[in-house]
Design a protein around this motif. Structure first.
Motif, PDB file in Angstrom:
ATOM      1  N   PRO A  41       0.823  -1.217   0.000  1.00  0.00           N
ATOM      2  CA  PRO A  41       0.000   0.000   0.000  1.00  0.00           C
ATOM      3  C   PRO A  41       0.855   1.264   0.000  1.00  0.00           C
ATOM      4  O   PRO A  41       1.961   1.294   0.555  1.00  0.00           O
ATOM      5  N   THR A  42       0.331   2.307  -0.612  1.00  0.00           N
ATOM      6  CA  THR A  42       1.035   3.589  -0.588  1.00  0.00           C
ATOM      7  C   THR A  42       0.801   4.311   0.738  1.00  0.00           C
ATOM      8  O   THR A  42       1.642   5.092   1.186  1.00  0.00           O
ATOM      9  N   ALA A  64      -9.891  10.594  12.175  1.00  0.00           N
ATOM     10  CA  ALA A  64      -9.458   9.881  10.978  1.00  0.00           C
ATOM     11  C   ALA A  64      -8.013  10.240  10.684  1.00  0.00           C
ATOM     12  O   ALA A  64      -7.644  11.420  10.674  1.00  0.00           O
ATOM     13  N   PHE A  65      -7.197   9.216  10.446  1.00  0.00           N
ATOM     14  CA  PHE A  65      -5.772   9.406  10.192  1.00  0.00           C
ATOM     15  C   PHE A  65      -5.379   8.696   8.901  1.00  0.00           C
ATOM     16  O   PHE A  65      -5.852   7.592   8.613  1.00  0.00           O
ATOM     17  N   VAL A  66      -4.494   9.317   8.139  1.00  0.00           N
ATOM     18  CA  VAL A  66      -3.854   8.670   6.991  1.00  0.00           C
ATOM     19  C   VAL A  66      -2.361   8.941   7.087  1.00  0.00           C
ATOM     20  O   VAL A  66      -1.932  10.083   7.262  1.00  0.00           O
ATOM     21  N   MET A  67      -1.562   7.866   6.973  1.00  0.00           N
ATOM     22  CA  MET A  67      -0.103   7.990   7.004  1.00  0.00           C
ATOM     23  C   MET A  67       0.491   7.365   5.751  1.00  0.00           C
ATOM     24  O   MET A  67       0.039   6.292   5.315  1.00  0.00           O
ATOM     25  N   PRO A  68       1.503   8.006   5.160  1.00  0.00           N
ATOM     26  CA  PRO A  68       2.184   7.384   4.013  1.00  0.00           C
ATOM     27  C   PRO A  68       3.021   6.196   4.474  1.00  0.00           C
ATOM     28  O   PRO A  68       3.576   6.206   5.582  1.00  0.00           O
ATOM     29  N   ASN A  69       3.079   5.183   3.640  1.00  0.00           N
ATOM     30  CA  ASN A  69       3.891   4.004   3.942  1.00  0.00           C
ATOM     31  C   ASN A  69       5.348   4.319   3.603  1.00  0.00           C
ATOM     32  O   ASN A  69       5.900   3.852   2.607  1.00  0.00           O
ATOM     33  N   ALA A  70       5.949   5.143   4.458  1.00  0.00           N
ATOM     34  CA  ALA A  70       7.293   5.667   4.218  1.00  0.00           C
ATOM     35  C   ALA A  70       7.869   6.130   5.562  1.00  0.00           C
ATOM     36  O   ALA A  70       7.113   6.317   6.524  1.00  0.00           O
TER      37      ALA A  70
END
Length: 331
Positions: free
Chosen positions: A261-262, A281-287
């Motif tokens: 996933p990105t 709601a949280f979104v984190m980059p796979n980095a």
């Protein structure tokens, strides 16, 4: 009339010739496509907010041709023939699908969490958990070191990921339902090590650091709320390329082509002792992420996650019934 229209749109799938499949209980979102309705009207009643918020809706099955009329301006519904028309449609669907459906999204209910598995990407669509202080009390007999990463035997071999897929891939086997959330019973924590609950995650700077901080933060919410509901999953987001066009690109690893996933999301709903509901709601980059970056930096509007994931979260609670979203009071 609306209840009749709802009934008429209900999927009618009979068991005859479907090799055990039944899909009549799968709805479209409030049985009318969300693209044809305002957002608020598609939510189910939130009168009983004490019940567990609904799971994300995914992979519903419905009749391609709606049973008599869905046009709100049409009122000449023949109720007397309703049963025969439902039966006819069900019979026709059974005939078309005589030898089975290619697939329905696979929902797996484990002892302490639920997930929907994406057989194409070999990563879950979503994982759903319920946390409370009581359920987070650590059983002294729990031994995480005894847990092993194993393929889920309930998944068809064609669609499983395998430990060999992750070996030398450069990615961790990252938990979606966190192992630290399920320490009441050895069986509970072991089930979080099924590879259905794993996704390829960058290790240093993400899985072992910032993502772990988010998991700890969610557990701490049980000191504020009597119940905490958590939905976690992957995202595959588009990126603007030099040619000026946007593309969805992601790596796959191993012989089974497990998707990387990105980004990852977490949608959290906390219920207070006086039955108020608050969402984050949280979104984190796979980095790799700077460990000093505040978690607040990764808060996003819940609707943006729903659009990106193709899911509708906590659909039994209308957004205007929430007390707060991302720390701000809902007007």
């Amino acid at each position: 009339m609306s209840s009749w229209r709802g009934l008429m749109k209900l999927s009618s799938v009979t068991g005859a010739g479907l090799a055990g499949w039944f899909a009549g209980k799968h709805y479209e979102r409030h049985v009318v496509g969300v693209e044809h309705q305002p957002r608020r009207s598609s939510f189910l009643s939130a009168a009983n907010v004490k019940s567990m918020p609904g799971l994300p809706i995914f992979g519903s099955v419905s009749a391609a041709s709606p049973l008599p009329p869905t046009d709100s301006n049409t009122v000449d519904v023949d109720h007397n023939n309703m049963g025969s028309k439902l039966s006819t449609t069900g019979s026709r669907l059974s005939q078309i699908m005589k030898y089975g459906f290619p697939g329905l999204d696979q929902v797996r209910s484990y002892d302490d969490f639920v997930l929907s598995y994406d057989r194409r990407n070999r990563v879950a669509h979503w994982v759903f958990e319920h946390l409370s202080q009581e359920r987070l009390n650590t059983n002294k007999n729990i031994d995480r070191s005894k847990c092993e990463f194993v393929p889920d035997p309930s998944i068809h071999p064609f669609f499983r990921s395998d430990n060999r897929d992750y070996k030398r891939s450069g990615y961790d086997r990252g938990h979606l339902a966190a192992a630290g959330n399920h320490k009441m019973d050895q069986k509970h924590i072991q089930q979080t090590f099924y590879l259905t609950n794993m996704a390829p995650q960058v290790g240093v700077g993400f899985n072992r650091d910032s993502w772990n901080r988010l998991e700890i933060y969610v557990r701490k919410l049980t000191k504020i709320y009597k119940d905490v509901y958590v939905c976690t999953g992957p995202l595959y987001l588009p990126k603007l390329e030099p040619d000026g066009k946007k593309y969805v690109k992601y790596e796959v690893i191993g012989a089974n082509h497990v998707a990387v996933p990105t980004h990852f999301y977490k949608i959290v709903v906390g219920e207070t002792s006086d039955a108020k509901l608050e969402m984050e709601a949280f979104v984190m980059p796979n980095a790799p992420i700077d460990n000093d970056a505040p978690l607040e930096n990764f808060r996003v509007p819940p609707e943006s996650v729903e659009r990106a994931a193709g899911l509708l979260f906590f659909d039994k609670v209308a957004r205007n019934k929430l007390h707060k979203i991302n720390g701000k009071k809902v007007s």
